[in-house]
Structure formats: C-alpha cells, structure tokens
Write a protein that holds these residues in place. Structure first.
Motif, PDB file in Angstrom:
ATOM      1  N   ASP A  11       0.830  -1.210   0.000  1.00 39.70           N
ATOM      2  CA  ASP A  11       0.000   0.000   0.000  1.00 39.70           C
ATOM      3  C   ASP A  11       0.866   1.261   0.000  1.00 39.70           C
ATOM      4  OD1 ASP A  11      -2.628  -1.336   2.155  1.00 39.70           O
ATOM      5  OD2 ASP A  11      -2.317  -1.472  -0.002  1.00 39.70           O
ATOM      6  N   SER A  12       2.012   1.180   0.634  1.00 39.50           N
ATOM      7  CA  SER A  12       2.864   2.369   0.779  1.00 39.50           C
ATOM      8  C   SER A  12       3.465   2.833  -0.543  1.00 39.50           C
ATOM      9  CB  SER A  12       3.985   2.086   1.783  1.00 39.50           C
ATOM     10  OG  SER A  12       4.769   0.992   1.353  1.00 39.50           O
ATOM     11  N   VAL A  13       3.478   1.969  -1.553  1.00 39.88           N
ATOM     12  CA  VAL A  13       4.098   2.349  -2.831  1.00 39.88           C
ATOM     13  C   VAL A  13       3.098   2.339  -3.987  1.00 39.88           C
ATOM     14  CG1 VAL A  13       6.288   1.387  -2.034  1.00 39.88           C
ATOM     15  CG2 VAL A  13       4.820   0.022  -3.553  1.00 39.88           C
ATOM     16  N   LYS A  14       1.890   1.887  -3.719  1.00 40.83           N
ATOM     17  CA  LYS A  14       0.885   1.786  -4.775  1.00 40.83           C
ATOM     18  C   LYS A  14       0.628   3.158  -5.404  1.00 40.83           C
ATOM     19  CE  LYS A  14      -1.942  -1.367  -3.681  1.00 40.83           C
ATOM     20  NZ  LYS A  14      -3.044  -2.139  -3.047  1.00 40.83           N
ATOM     21  N   GLY A  15       0.660   3.202  -6.721  1.00 42.02           N
ATOM     22  CA  GLY A  15       0.463   4.463  -7.431  1.00 42.02           C
ATOM     23  C   GLY A  15       1.743   5.238  -7.660  1.00 42.02           C
ATOM     24  N   ARG A  16       2.825   4.858  -6.983  1.00 38.26           N
ATOM     25  CA  ARG A  16       4.111   5.545  -7.163  1.00 38.26           C
ATOM     26  C   ARG A  16       5.151   4.643  -7.812  1.00 38.26           C
ATOM     27  NH1 ARG A  16       7.093   7.113  -2.947  1.00 38.26           N
ATOM     28  NH2 ARG A  16       6.336   5.443  -1.577  1.00 38.26           N
ATOM     29  N   PHE A  17       5.126   3.352  -7.458  1.00 44.41           N
ATOM     30  CA  PHE A  17       6.102   2.398  -7.976  1.00 44.41           C
ATOM     31  C   PHE A  17       5.431   1.485  -8.995  1.00 44.41           C
ATOM     32  CE2 PHE A  17       9.113   2.165  -4.026  1.00 44.41           C
ATOM     33  CZ  PHE A  17       9.210   3.551  -4.036  1.00 44.41           C
ATOM     34  N   THR A  18       6.218   1.059  -9.974  1.00 43.25           N
ATOM     35  CA  THR A  18       5.735   0.119 -10.977  1.00 43.25           C
ATOM     36  C   THR A  18       6.767  -0.980 -11.167  1.00 43.25           C
ATOM     37  OG1 THR A  18       4.541   1.869 -12.151  1.00 43.25           O
ATOM     38  CG2 THR A  18       4.940  -0.183 -13.346  1.00 43.25           C
ATOM     39  N   ILE A  19       6.313  -2.226 -11.049  1.00 43.35           N
ATOM     40  CA  ILE A  19       7.185  -3.365 -11.294  1.00 43.35           C
ATOM     41  C   ILE A  19       6.885  -3.919 -12.675  1.00 43.35           C
ATOM     42  CG2 ILE A  19       5.614  -5.051 -10.224  1.00 43.35           C
ATOM     43  CD1 ILE A  19       8.145  -6.501  -9.167  1.00 43.35           C
ATOM     44  N   SER A  20       7.926  -4.332 -13.369  1.00 44.22           N
ATOM     45  CA  SER A  20       7.764  -4.935 -14.690  1.00 44.22           C
ATOM     46  C   SER A  20       8.917  -5.899 -14.913  1.00 44.22           C
ATOM     47  CB  SER A  20       7.734  -3.861 -15.784  1.00 44.22           C
ATOM     48  OG  SER A  20       8.940  -3.121 -15.787  1.00 44.22           O
ATOM     49  N   ARG A  21       8.789  -6.721 -15.940  1.00 43.10           N
ATOM     50  CA  ARG A  21       9.856  -7.681 -16.220  1.00 43.10           C
ATOM     51  C   ARG A  21      10.030  -7.868 -17.712  1.00 43.10           C
ATOM     52  NH1 ARG A  21       8.338 -13.154 -13.421  1.00 43.10           N
ATOM     53  NH2 ARG A  21      10.077 -13.979 -14.670  1.00 43.10           N
ATOM     54  N   ASN A  22      11.231  -8.235 -18.087  1.00 47.28           N
ATOM     55  CA  ASN A  22      11.554  -8.583 -19.461  1.00 47.28           C
ATOM     56  C   ASN A  22      12.115  -9.993 -19.412  1.00 47.28           C
ATOM     57  OD1 ASN A  22      12.856  -9.035 -21.938  1.00 47.28           O
ATOM     58  ND2 ASN A  22      13.160  -6.834 -22.237  1.00 47.28           N
ATOM     59  N   ASN A  23      11.292 -10.968 -19.792  1.00 46.98           N
ATOM     60  CA  ASN A  23      11.715 -12.364 -19.675  1.00 46.98           C
ATOM     61  C   ASN A  23      12.832 -12.715 -20.645  1.00 46.98           C
ATOM     62  OD1 ASN A  23       9.966 -12.844 -17.575  1.00 46.98           O
ATOM     63  ND2 ASN A  23       8.375 -13.755 -18.864  1.00 46.98           N
ATOM     64  N   ASP A  62      10.310   0.799 -11.170  1.00 45.89           N
ATOM     65  CA  ASP A  62      10.297   2.237 -11.438  1.00 45.89           C
ATOM     66  C   ASP A  62       9.673   2.935 -10.241  1.00 45.89           C
ATOM     67  OD1 ASP A  62       9.760   1.185 -14.636  1.00 45.89           O
ATOM     68  OD2 ASP A  62      11.321   2.659 -14.210  1.00 45.89           O
ATOM     69  N   MET A  63      10.467   3.787  -9.627  1.00 45.43           N
ATOM     70  CA  MET A  63      10.042   4.462  -8.394  1.00 45.43           C
ATOM     71  C   MET A  63       9.886   5.952  -8.669  1.00 45.43           C
ATOM     72  SD  MET A  63      12.482   2.469  -5.672  1.00 45.43           S
ATOM     73  CE  MET A  63      13.997   3.197  -6.315  1.00 45.43           C
ATOM     74  N   ASN A  64       8.671   6.445  -8.503  1.00 44.73           N
ATOM     75  CA  ASN A  64       8.378   7.854  -8.721  1.00 44.73           C
ATOM     76  C   ASN A  64       7.942   8.511  -7.423  1.00 44.73           C
ATOM     77  OD1 ASN A  64       8.775   7.698 -11.618  1.00 44.73           O
ATOM     78  ND2 ASN A  64       6.815   6.628 -11.710  1.00 44.73           N
ATOM     79  N   SER A  65       7.987   9.822  -7.417  1.00 46.80           N
ATOM     80  CA  SER A  65       7.574  10.598  -6.237  1.00 46.80           C
ATOM     81  C   SER A  65       8.231  10.061  -4.974  1.00 46.80           C
ATOM     82  CB  SER A  65       6.041  10.564  -6.104  1.00 46.80           C
ATOM     83  OG  SER A  65       5.424  11.093  -7.253  1.00 46.80           O
ATOM     84  N   LEU A  66       9.517   9.876  -5.040  1.00 48.77           N
ATOM     85  CA  LEU A  66      10.244   9.308  -3.904  1.00 48.77           C
ATOM     86  C   LEU A  66      10.172  10.237  -2.700  1.00 48.77           C
ATOM     87  CD1 LEU A  66      13.317   7.934  -5.831  1.00 48.77           C
ATOM     88  CD2 LEU A  66      11.761   6.559  -4.427  1.00 48.77           C
ATOM     89  N   SER A  67      10.146   9.620  -1.537  1.00 54.08           N
ATOM     90  CA  SER A  67      10.147  10.358  -0.275  1.00 54.08           C
ATOM     91  C   SER A  67      11.228   9.779   0.623  1.00 54.08           C
ATOM     92  CB  SER A  67       8.784  10.264   0.398  1.00 54.08           C
ATOM     93  OG  SER A  67       8.591   8.965   0.936  1.00 54.08           O
ATOM     94  N   PRO A  68      11.658  10.515   1.645  1.00 54.36           N
ATOM     95  CA  PRO A  68      12.678   9.975   2.556  1.00 54.36           C
ATOM     96  C   PRO A  68      12.261   8.641   3.179  1.00 54.36           C
ATOM     97  CG  PRO A  68      12.463  12.325   2.872  1.00 54.36           C
ATOM     98  CD  PRO A  68      11.373  11.933   1.924  1.00 54.36           C
ATOM     99  N   GLU A  69      10.966   8.395   3.289  1.00 61.34           N
ATOM    100  CA  GLU A  69      10.494   7.118   3.851  1.00 61.34           C
ATOM    101  C   GLU A  69      10.805   5.933   2.939  1.00 61.34           C
ATOM    102  OE1 GLU A  69       9.163  10.257   5.988  1.00 61.34           O
ATOM    103  OE2 GLU A  69       8.592   9.966   3.873  1.00 61.34           O
ATOM    104  N   ASP A  70      11.183   6.195   1.714  1.00 62.82           N
ATOM    105  CA  ASP A  70      11.559   5.121   0.793  1.00 62.82           C
ATOM    106  C   ASP A  70      13.022   4.733   0.941  1.00 62.82           C
ATOM    107  OD1 ASP A  70       9.498   6.804  -1.576  1.00 62.82           O
ATOM    108  OD2 ASP A  70       9.007   4.940  -0.505  1.00 62.82           O
TER     109      ASP A  70
END
Length: 128
Positions: free
Chosen positions: A62-74, A82-90
C-alpha cells in the motif's frame, strides 16, 4: 543455483524518480516469480512489489501503490522497479527476490519466506 544482481540504486531528492533493475542468471528455470523487498535501518524486510512469471499480474504494498511500478523482461531475465515521487520514507536497502514455479495464490507473493533466492541488495537514499 540462481544469482540475482541489482543495479540502479543511489541517492535522490524527494520527488525524484529512480529505476532499479535486477538480472537473474544461472539455473533460472522457465517459470519464476520476481519481487522487490526493502529493509530500512532498524526495521524488518518489507514487501514492496512482485510480478508473476508472465508479467501479467502485479502486487504492491500500500505504501508504494500508485508511485512504484514493477515490470519484467523475460528475454533478459530482468525485473525492474520504477520508483516515482520518492520520499525519505523510501530510503532502504532494496532486495530482489526470485521464486521458481508457475502461478500461485496471490497472498504468497507478499511473503519473504516464499522466495528461493535473493540478491545482495542495493541502497536507495532519498534526501528531503
């Protein structure tokens, strides 16, 4: 054995973006789940995000939903965060995790004990 190597960490300012990568090598198998966990000083290792082996289903804390995106290239045996809108809590050491096998019930993806192999971790520091 499977080796996982993380890259892309470093220091960022609050509000910045970073991309983490993790490449698997060795006896990776055909089907495997990939995930990211993180551990801040004095805290336990926490789930961040996971993706199933086809890359179709993703899971997020929940703490990263909407800010982080996980993806893969098999084709490259690589998972990205991909981490966006980073905060010191990250700020934390981020770990890549690997689990061999096909699909599993969603709740397993959140559990650190479910994963077979781990990377050494990479530091992400977010300054305010």
């Amino acid at each position: 054995q499977v080796q996982l190597v993380e890259s892309g960490g470093g220091t960022a300012q609050a509000g910045d973006s970073l991309r983490l990568s993790c490449t698997a090598s060795g006896r990776t198998g055909i089907h495997y789940a990939l995930a990211w966990f993180r551990q801040a000083p004095g805290r336990e290792r926490d789930f961040v995000a996971a993706v199933n082996f086809r890359g179709e289903i993703t899971y997020y804390a929940d703490s990263v939903k909407g800010r982080f995106t996980i993806s893969r290239n098999n084709a490259l045996d690589t998972v990205y965060l991909d981490m966006n809108s980073l905060s010191p809590e990250d700020t934390a050491v981020y770990y890549c995790a690997y689990r061999v096998g096909a699909e599993a019930h969603g709740h397993y993806y959140y559990r650190s004990g479910w994963y077979d192999h781990w990377g050494l971790g990479i530091q992400v520091t977010v300054a305010s």
